[in-house]
Design a protein around this motif. Structure first.
Motif, PDB file in Angstrom:
ATOM      1  N   LYS A 186       1.396   6.310  11.697  1.00 50.73           N
ATOM      2  CA  LYS A 186       2.465   7.312  11.751  1.00 50.73           C
ATOM      3  C   LYS A 186       3.118   7.504  10.392  1.00 50.73           C
ATOM      4  O   LYS A 186       3.252   8.622   9.888  1.00 50.73           O
ATOM      5  CB  LYS A 186       3.547   6.893  12.768  1.00 50.73           C
ATOM      6  CG  LYS A 186       3.012   6.476  14.114  1.00 50.73           C
ATOM      7  CD  LYS A 186       4.115   5.985  15.028  1.00 50.73           C
ATOM      8  CE  LYS A 186       4.826   4.733  14.567  1.00 50.73           C
ATOM      9  NZ  LYS A 186       4.107   3.480  14.766  1.00 50.73           N
ATOM     10  N   THR A 187       3.544   6.379   9.798  1.00 53.02           N
ATOM     11  CA  THR A 187       4.203   6.460   8.496  1.00 53.02           C
ATOM     12  C   THR A 187       3.264   7.064   7.468  1.00 53.02           C
ATOM     13  O   THR A 187       3.661   7.909   6.663  1.00 53.02           O
ATOM     14  CB  THR A 187       4.650   5.057   8.054  1.00 53.02           C
ATOM     15  OG1 THR A 187       5.589   4.559   8.994  1.00 53.02           O
ATOM     16  CG2 THR A 187       5.294   5.108   6.676  1.00 53.02           C
ATOM     17  N   THR A 188       2.011   6.639   7.520  1.00 52.97           N
ATOM     18  CA  THR A 188       1.039   7.146   6.559  1.00 52.97           C
ATOM     19  C   THR A 188       0.953   8.670   6.634  1.00 52.97           C
ATOM     20  O   THR A 188       0.945   9.356   5.606  1.00 52.97           O
ATOM     21  CB  THR A 188      -0.335   6.519   6.837  1.00 52.97           C
ATOM     22  OG1 THR A 188      -0.188   5.099   6.846  1.00 52.97           O
ATOM     23  CG2 THR A 188      -1.343   6.920   5.780  1.00 52.97           C
ATOM     24  N   MET A 229      11.598  12.151   9.218  1.00 54.88           N
ATOM     25  CA  MET A 229      12.376  10.949   9.490  1.00 54.88           C
ATOM     26  C   MET A 229      11.439   9.833   9.931  1.00 54.88           C
ATOM     27  O   MET A 229      10.682   9.996  10.886  1.00 54.88           O
ATOM     28  CB  MET A 229      13.398  11.204  10.584  1.00 54.88           C
ATOM     29  CG  MET A 229      14.337  12.347  10.259  1.00 54.88           C
ATOM     30  SD  MET A 229      15.720  12.357  11.391  1.00 54.88           S
ATOM     31  CE  MET A 229      16.414  13.947  11.006  1.00 54.88           C
ATOM     32  N   ASP A 230      11.509   8.707   9.248  1.00 58.99           N
ATOM     33  CA  ASP A 230      10.657   7.574   9.581  1.00 58.99           C
ATOM     34  C   ASP A 230      11.495   6.483  10.241  1.00 58.99           C
ATOM     35  O   ASP A 230      12.185   5.731   9.561  1.00 58.99           O
ATOM     36  CB  ASP A 230       9.971   7.031   8.325  1.00 58.99           C
ATOM     37  CG  ASP A 230       8.893   6.014   8.676  1.00 58.99           C
ATOM     38  OD1 ASP A 230       8.691   5.764   9.873  1.00 58.99           O
ATOM     39  OD2 ASP A 230       8.266   5.488   7.745  1.00 58.99           O
ATOM     40  N   GLU A 231      11.455   6.425  11.529  1.00 58.86           N
ATOM     41  CA  GLU A 231      12.223   5.445  12.307  1.00 58.86           C
ATOM     42  C   GLU A 231      13.645   5.292  11.764  1.00 58.86           C
ATOM     43  O   GLU A 231      14.075   4.199  11.421  1.00 58.86           O
ATOM     44  CB  GLU A 231      11.524   4.085  12.282  1.00 58.86           C
ATOM     45  CG  GLU A 231      10.082   4.209  12.746  1.00 58.86           C
ATOM     46  CD  GLU A 231       9.483   2.876  13.162  1.00 58.86           C
ATOM     47  OE1 GLU A 231      10.241   1.973  13.518  1.00 58.86           O
ATOM     48  OE2 GLU A 231       8.253   2.770  13.149  1.00 58.86           O
ATOM     49  N   PRO A 232      14.370   6.393  11.669  1.00 61.78           N
ATOM     50  CA  PRO A 232      15.675   6.330  11.014  1.00 61.78           C
ATOM     51  C   PRO A 232      16.691   5.535  11.817  1.00 61.78           C
ATOM     52  O   PRO A 232      17.699   5.105  11.270  1.00 61.78           O
ATOM     53  CB  PRO A 232      16.103   7.795  10.923  1.00 61.78           C
ATOM     54  CG  PRO A 232      15.407   8.449  12.059  1.00 61.78           C
ATOM     55  CD  PRO A 232      14.092   7.736  12.193  1.00 61.78           C
TER      56      PRO A 232
HETATM   57 MG   LIG Z   1       5.869   3.016   9.904  1.00 64.77          MG
END
Ligand SMILES: [Mg+2]
Ligand SMILES: Nc1ncnc2c1ncn2[C@@H]1O[C@H](COP(=O)(O)OP(=O)(O)OP(=O)(O)O)[C@@H](O)[C@H]1O
Lengths: 355, 260
Positions: A43-45, A158-161
């Motif tokens: 996901k982050t990638t 937004m990455d797991e904000p």
């Molecule tokens: Mg991640």
């Protein structure tokens, strides 16, 4: 509406490790899309590639119809909110929020005006002169949000904000972000591994598994109509029961369970008669009663355990061949272990899933 | 309790051991006698006068300042650039490279001295200020690298990524984010570089000509020629300057920390 962001056959390798595999995804303007999946599913990638911090190994990313692979991050005009907030520790809250405006060469007066409005929006006007280190986690989070929104970016990532916040604050922020999304018509890509967060906030949820999207759809679709075993198990709790398809009529199939019982169930994918499949039965859709009743699907079971959990009663059952879990409303009566009960559910409350 | 006493005693003894040489030499800076021995007949500032007005000493002080400043600027620039470069994960053999930068710290000064003399002679730089500055820079850079690398390691990389996403080009990210955050480390590096240059003797012996005698070098030679208490006065000056610089660093660091 036309697609605003498109991932076109994106593949990403880190060395020999394939992190994102041949992925296609389209996002419309003004849409709130969550990327939901277990840790390490890429996901982050994917988000980092959209922001320009990482380059895809192959495939292209289009924004508003133009490929942006070669556009450096600082010209992509995307607001990014990191899990760690990534505020500038050497600048005050106000200066943090003014930063993107200064980068765009905005005049002092207008910058001040916009910063003020952004601070109002996240209800931090009183803390403008503080340093990030002097704020609580939730306040820092809101500064990060204001900083990512103040320059009215084309997309907000937004990455797991909300990962670092406690439950109460997290739920408040979820509603706040959803509200902002609606008010400002933002296009938001939101990464999370919290399924209830994804269901609460999104227009659509993309469920990730091992670098691929297993299913994408509205919260209702991914919850009620999972197409794969992974999605059924990852989102919410479910009873997975093995069975064999006997007949298929349109969107319904009859499945024979090992116990011999026949279940009529809705079908989301393609299945043929004779095929071994899973049945996904959501625990909260199961009704228990001591009489057989009129429902289409009824299983004879015995209560093995029952736990009161405040907002619901969780009953563990055993049929002739497999266990079953039912979640009953708070007002349900108690079920003592050893009681023989009938578990009933309609065809629309279970799903046939091809393995 | 006995443990506490033992600890306190040990600490006191260690400190005494470290400052004993200073205690031995410093009072002699204020002697009125012409030789560097106890007892002190009476107190006087004549050796400080000598230091500031005798030609050799005054020249030495000025040389130390010139060479120290040059070394500080050069070493800070090179060391900071090297530390920034070493951050790049893609660099080939990064660990080995880092060790190479620290090598001058462990290589015997005499070996470096010989090498530098040969090298500088090749470029016609022996007996020049530039030559001495280059030599001092070689031994000062590792201190800058160590201290700046430490400061850079403390920076959350995502803060820099965030700056980029907010519209800052790489040079702007450096100017507005990386450099301000690394500043305390750069500052310590600067001070260490200056201090290194100030008390460097061995390399100076090899590469400096009579015109580039530094204070340390002047002390070194005058202790053999005539044991005058001017040496003690110079030592006093050294220590005062060191304490002053240390104080400035502590002060500016706490100011930076408060701004954080
Ligand atoms: Mg991640
Ligand atoms: N810079 C990198 N170099 C090598 N491998 C990486 C790098 N970044 C991520 N990976 C690997 O890529 C895979 C996917 O990572 P990614 O960060 O996209 O997962 P994620 O879905 O965001 O997980 P999480 O929910 O834990 O944040 C992981 O196996 C991870 O170890």
């Amino acid at each position: 509406m036309a697609e605003f962001i498109r991932f076109d056959r994106i593949t990403k390798f880190y060395g020999a490790l394939c992190v994102v595999e041949n992925l296609d995804l389209g996002i419309k303007k003004g849409e709130f899309v969550s990327l939901l999946g277990p840790s390490g599913s890429g996901k982050t990638t994917l988000l980092m590639m959209l922001a320009g911090f990482e380059q895809p190994t192959s495939g292209s990313i289009l924004l508003d119809g133009t490929a942006i692979n070669a556009v450096p991050t600082h010209r992509r005009d995307m607001g990014v909110v990191f899990q760690s907030y990534a505020l500038f520790p050497h600048m005050s809250v106000g200066d943090n929020i003014a930063f993107p405006l200064q980068m765009r060469g905005m005049g002092k007066a207008e910058t001040g005006e916009r910063v003020k409005r952004a601070l109002d929006m996240v209800q931090l006007s009183a803390l403008s002169d503080r340093r990030p280190s002097q704020l609580s986690g939730g306040q820092q989070q809101r500064v990060a949000l204001a900083r990512a929104l103040v320059f009215e970016p084309r997309v907000v990532l937004m990455d797991e904000p909300l990962g670092a916040l406690d439950k109460q604050l997290r739920e408040q922020m979820q509603l706040d972000i959803r509200d902002l999304h609606r008010r400002l018509g933002l296009t938001i890509v939101f990464v999370t591994h919290d399924q209830s967060e994804a269901l609460t906030m999104s227009d659509r949820v993309a469920v990730f598994n091992k670098g691929k999207i297993e299913q994408i759809g509205t919260p209702r679709q991914v919850y009620d109509e999972p197409t794969t075993r992974f999605v059924a198990e990852f989102i919410g709790e479910t009873n997975l029961v093995e069975g064999v398809v006997e007949t298929v009529q349109g969107r319904e199939a009859t499945v024979r369970l090992p116990s011999g019982a026949q279940i009529v169930s809705a079908v989301s994918g393609n299945v043929a008669s004779g095929q071994a499949v899973y049945l996904s039965i959501r625990p909260e859709r199961v009704d228990l009663s001591e009489t057989r009743g009129e429902a289409r699907n009824v299983l004879e079971t015995e209560v093995t355990d029952s736990v009161y959990q405040g907002d619901h009663l969780r009953v563990q059952l055993q049929t002739a061949a497999h266990p079953l879990i039912a979640k009953l409303g708070r007002r349900s009566r108690e079920f003592l272990p050893g009681t023989k009960v009938y578990a009933a559910f309609s065809a629309g409350d279970c799903r046939v899933i091809a393995p | 309790m006995p443990m506490k006493i033992a600890k306190a005693t040990f600490a006191t003894l260690t400190i005494l051991f470290l400052v004993a040489p200073l205690v031995a030499i410093l009072p002699l800076a204020f002697t009125s006698s012409v030789i560097l021995t106890y007892p002190i007949p009476s107190w006087s500032l004549r050796w400080f006068e000598e230091l500031f007005f005798a030609d050799a000493w005054r020249r030495a002080i000025i040389n130390s300042l010139i060479i120290g400043t040059g070394t500080t600027l050069l070493a800070t620039a090179l060391g900071t650039a090297a530390s920034l470069g070493l951050r790049n994960r893609l660099i080939f053999l990064r660990g080995t490279m880092r060790t190479l930068f620290l090598l001058p710290m462990v290589v015997p000064a005499v070996v470096l001295g010989v090498g530098l003399q040969v090298l500088l002679a090749g470029f016609g730089l022996t007996n020049s200020y530039l030559g001495v500055i280059i030599a001092h820079t070689v031994v000062a850079v590792p201190f800058v690298v160590v201290s700046v690398t430490g400061a850079l390691a403390g920076i959350d990389e995502r803060v820099e990524l965030a700056a980029q996403s907010l519209g800052a080009s790489p040079p702007t990210v450096f100017r507005r984010v990386t450099l301000p955050l690394a500043l305390p480390g750069v500052l310590s590096g600067t001070v260490l570089a200056f201090a290194t240059s100030l008390d460097e003797v061995v390399l100076t012996l090899f590469v400096a000509g009579p015109n580039q005698r530094t204070l340390a070098r002047q002390m070194f030679s005058s202790i053999r020629e005539n044991i005058s208490p001017a040496i003690a006065a110079a030592a006093f000056l050294f220590i005062a300057a060191t304490i002053l610089i240390g104080f400035i660093v502590v002060l500016s660091r706490s100011i930076l920390a408060r701004r954080r």
